[in-house]
Design a protein around this motif. Structure first.
Motif, PDB file in Angstrom:
ATOM      1  N   TYR A 111     -53.055 -49.008-162.076  1.00  0.00           N
ATOM      2  CA  TYR A 111     -53.416 -47.589-162.087  1.00  0.00           C
ATOM      3  C   TYR A 111     -52.169 -46.778-161.734  1.00  0.00           C
ATOM      4  O   TYR A 111     -51.441 -47.111-160.797  1.00  0.00           O
ATOM      5  CB  TYR A 111     -54.523 -47.300-161.079  1.00  0.00           C
ATOM      6  CG  TYR A 111     -55.727 -48.198-161.217  1.00  0.00           C
ATOM      7  CD1 TYR A 111     -56.818 -47.827-162.004  1.00  0.00           C
ATOM      8  CD2 TYR A 111     -55.779 -49.431-160.553  1.00  0.00           C
ATOM      9  CE1 TYR A 111     -57.924 -48.656-162.133  1.00  0.00           C
ATOM     10  CE2 TYR A 111     -56.880 -50.265-160.681  1.00  0.00           C
ATOM     11  CZ  TYR A 111     -57.943 -49.871-161.469  1.00  0.00           C
ATOM     12  OH  TYR A 111     -59.040 -50.710-161.603  1.00  0.00           O
ATOM     13  N   LEU A 113     -50.607 -42.791-161.013  1.00  0.00           N
ATOM     14  CA  LEU A 113     -50.792 -41.374-160.748  1.00  0.00           C
ATOM     15  C   LEU A 113     -49.440 -40.699-160.947  1.00  0.00           C
ATOM     16  O   LEU A 113     -48.505 -40.928-160.176  1.00  0.00           O
ATOM     17  CB  LEU A 113     -51.293 -41.141-159.324  1.00  0.00           C
ATOM     18  CG  LEU A 113     -51.399 -39.674-158.860  1.00  0.00           C
ATOM     19  CD1 LEU A 113     -52.410 -38.919-159.714  1.00  0.00           C
ATOM     20  CD2 LEU A 113     -51.786 -39.605-157.385  1.00  0.00           C
ATOM     21  N   LEU A 130     -61.525 -34.021-165.312  1.00  0.00           N
ATOM     22  CA  LEU A 130     -60.639 -34.647-164.332  1.00  0.00           C
ATOM     23  C   LEU A 130     -59.326 -33.871-164.260  1.00  0.00           C
ATOM     24  O   LEU A 130     -58.777 -33.449-165.275  1.00  0.00           O
ATOM     25  CB  LEU A 130     -60.368 -36.110-164.714  1.00  0.00           C
ATOM     26  CG  LEU A 130     -61.569 -37.063-164.624  1.00  0.00           C
ATOM     27  CD1 LEU A 130     -61.214 -38.416-165.235  1.00  0.00           C
ATOM     28  CD2 LEU A 130     -62.001 -37.230-163.167  1.00  0.00           C
ATOM     29  N   ASN A 131     -58.829 -33.704-163.054  1.00  0.00           N
ATOM     30  CA  ASN A 131     -57.600 -32.960-162.817  1.00  0.00           C
ATOM     31  C   ASN A 131     -56.394 -33.888-162.991  1.00  0.00           C
ATOM     32  O   ASN A 131     -56.253 -34.861-162.245  1.00  0.00           O
ATOM     33  CB  ASN A 131     -57.621 -32.384-161.402  1.00  0.00           C
ATOM     34  CG  ASN A 131     -56.403 -31.535-161.103  1.00  0.00           C
ATOM     35  OD1 ASN A 131     -55.472 -31.454-161.894  1.00  0.00           O
ATOM     36  ND2 ASN A 131     -56.406 -30.902-159.930  1.00  0.00           N
ATOM     37  N   THR A 134     -54.464 -35.063-159.900  1.00  0.00           N
ATOM     38  CA  THR A 134     -55.041 -35.966-158.889  1.00  0.00           C
ATOM     39  C   THR A 134     -55.734 -37.180-159.508  1.00  0.00           C
ATOM     40  O   THR A 134     -56.429 -37.906-158.808  1.00  0.00           O
ATOM     41  CB  THR A 134     -56.066 -35.197-158.027  1.00  0.00           C
ATOM     42  OG1 THR A 134     -57.094 -34.654-158.869  1.00  0.00           O
ATOM     43  CG2 THR A 134     -55.399 -34.069-157.249  1.00  0.00           C
ATOM     44  N   THR A 135     -55.528 -37.390-160.792  1.00  0.00           N
ATOM     45  CA  THR A 135     -56.241 -38.471-161.485  1.00  0.00           C
ATOM     46  C   THR A 135     -55.321 -39.659-161.767  1.00  0.00           C
ATOM     47  O   THR A 135     -54.203 -39.503-162.266  1.00  0.00           O
ATOM     48  CB  THR A 135     -56.827 -37.968-162.817  1.00  0.00           C
ATOM     49  OG1 THR A 135     -57.777 -36.937-162.532  1.00  0.00           O
ATOM     50  CG2 THR A 135     -57.519 -39.088-163.568  1.00  0.00           C
ATOM     51  N   TRP A 136     -55.819 -40.842-161.444  1.00  0.00           N
ATOM     52  CA  TRP A 136     -55.121 -42.085-161.742  1.00  0.00           C
ATOM     53  C   TRP A 136     -55.519 -42.529-163.151  1.00  0.00           C
ATOM     54  O   TRP A 136     -56.689 -42.465-163.512  1.00  0.00           O
ATOM     55  CB  TRP A 136     -55.505 -43.176-160.748  1.00  0.00           C
ATOM     56  CG  TRP A 136     -55.112 -42.894-159.330  1.00  0.00           C
ATOM     57  CD1 TRP A 136     -55.735 -42.049-158.459  1.00  0.00           C
ATOM     58  CD2 TRP A 136     -54.008 -43.462-158.626  1.00  0.00           C
ATOM     59  NE1 TRP A 136     -55.097 -42.046-157.243  1.00  0.00           N
ATOM     60  CE2 TRP A 136     -54.028 -42.915-157.317  1.00  0.00           C
ATOM     61  CE3 TRP A 136     -53.013 -44.377-158.956  1.00  0.00           C
ATOM     62  CZ2 TRP A 136     -53.088 -43.263-156.351  1.00  0.00           C
ATOM     63  CZ3 TRP A 136     -52.078 -44.735-158.000  1.00  0.00           C
ATOM     64  CH2 TRP A 136     -52.115 -44.177-156.715  1.00  0.00           C
ATOM     65  N   HIS A 237     -61.783 -40.753-159.340  1.00  0.00           N
ATOM     66  CA  HIS A 237     -60.463 -40.190-159.602  1.00  0.00           C
ATOM     67  C   HIS A 237     -59.662 -41.073-160.563  1.00  0.00           C
ATOM     68  O   HIS A 237     -58.433 -41.048-160.556  1.00  0.00           O
ATOM     69  CB  HIS A 237     -59.681 -40.017-158.294  1.00  0.00           C
ATOM     70  CG  HIS A 237     -60.263 -38.981-157.383  1.00  0.00           C
ATOM     71  ND1 HIS A 237     -60.027 -37.629-157.545  1.00  0.00           N
ATOM     72  CD2 HIS A 237     -61.091 -39.093-156.321  1.00  0.00           C
ATOM     73  CE1 HIS A 237     -60.677 -36.955-156.611  1.00  0.00           C
ATOM     74  NE2 HIS A 237     -61.339 -37.815-155.857  1.00  0.00           N
ATOM     75  N   TYR A 239     -59.151 -42.257-164.617  1.00  0.00           N
ATOM     76  CA  TYR A 239     -59.429 -42.053-166.028  1.00  0.00           C
ATOM     77  C   TYR A 239     -59.127 -43.344-166.778  1.00  0.00           C
ATOM     78  O   TYR A 239     -58.016 -43.908-166.633  1.00  0.00           O
ATOM     79  CB  TYR A 239     -58.584 -40.912-166.603  1.00  0.00           C
ATOM     80  CG  TYR A 239     -58.680 -40.805-168.123  1.00  0.00           C
ATOM     81  CD1 TYR A 239     -59.887 -40.522-168.738  1.00  0.00           C
ATOM     82  CD2 TYR A 239     -57.557 -41.008-168.917  1.00  0.00           C
ATOM     83  CE1 TYR A 239     -59.982 -40.436-170.124  1.00  0.00           C
ATOM     84  CE2 TYR A 239     -57.639 -40.911-170.300  1.00  0.00           C
ATOM     85  CZ  TYR A 239     -58.863 -40.626-170.897  1.00  0.00           C
ATOM     86  OH  TYR A 239     -58.960 -40.553-172.268  1.00  0.00           O
TER      87      TYR A 239
END
Length: 248
Positions: A111, A113, A130-131, A134-136, A237, A239
């Motif tokens: 993952y 970020l 999803l932002n 802040t999204t992995w 958090h 995607y």
């Protein structure tokens, strides 16, 4: 050295005590002198085998830098014996903004970020509101394998193969000290050696690995046994790209 204990005139007990004390001090000095000589220099095979076993069964942190062409990458990664790791990587390319990313690898899944990375790819939004900041992003199989392969030679079981390959070339092994820790210093190459390893005496922990030359890399190993469990990012958090989801 002989110290008579037979009856003697007054003051003999003091002389006997002095003689016994001198003998004790001499014995202590001799034994200390022998201890200060340290362990005999191990063979390359012993160093590789024992260091590989130590590193494969311990958690630790790897910090360092690598240079490829004009690109410099610095990193600090916490690793576990099972291959899980987490950390931060910063890549600097002349004329471009520094690219910083956080990466977590758990059970073979990777993952990442990296808000700037997504921005450079033109990604300004993600499904499910999803932002990107802040999204992995769970990596597809090919990129995930690249992340895993990049660290594999320097941690866990991969250390053994790396050391064996390095120590197979002509090298010297000498006694040294690194940050107050007694170590075996392995050097390969001429002045400004192409390889330098510091391996702690007794514990056989790899403390530092530095390779000079065309693609220089310098790594330090710390925090042995102090890394807790590495967990994946919270599902809310993360995607998962469609291709990754389909192959899972």
């Amino acid at each position: 050295m002989t110290c008579a204990a037979a009856p003697a005139p007054a003051g003999a007990s003091l002389r006997s005590w002095g003689c016994w004390s001198a003998g004790l001090v001499l014995a202590v000095l001799v034994s200390s002198g022998l201890a200060s000589c340290g362990q005999s220099t191990p063979t390359a095979t012993t160093l590789a085998r024992r260091t590989a076993a130590t590193m494969a069964s311990s958690s630790y942190r790897i910090s360092g830098a690598a240079v490829a062409g004009g690109t410099t990458t610095t990193f600090s990664v916490a690793t576990m014996p099972d291959g899980d790791f987490s950390g931060q990587v910063v890549t600097r390319v002349p004329g471009s903004p520094s690219l910083s990313l956080q990466v977590v690898a758990v059970a073979g899944k990777v993952y990442v970020l990296s808000p700037l990375g997504l921005q450079q790819l033109g990604v300004t939004s993600l499904p499910g509101n999803l932002n990107p900041a802040t999204t992995w992003v769970e990596q597809p199989p090919a990129p995930a394998q690249r992340y895993l392969r990049s660290i594999a030679p320097f941690c866990g079981r991969g250390i053994g193969r790396t050391l064996t390959r390095y120590l197979d070339a002509p090298h010297t092994i000498s006694s040294a000290e690194l940050d107050g820790v007694g170590a075996w210093l392995v050097e390969e190459g001429a002045a400004g050696s192409s390889l330098r390893l510091y391996i702690a005496k007794g514990s056989y922990r790899l403390l530092e690995l530095t390779v000079a030359g065309k693609g220089p890399i310098s790594l330090s190993y710390t925090g042995f046994g102090r890394i807790g469990t590495i967990a994946p990012p919270p599902p809310a958090h993360v995607y998962v790209p469609p291709s990754t989801s389909a192959s899972s």
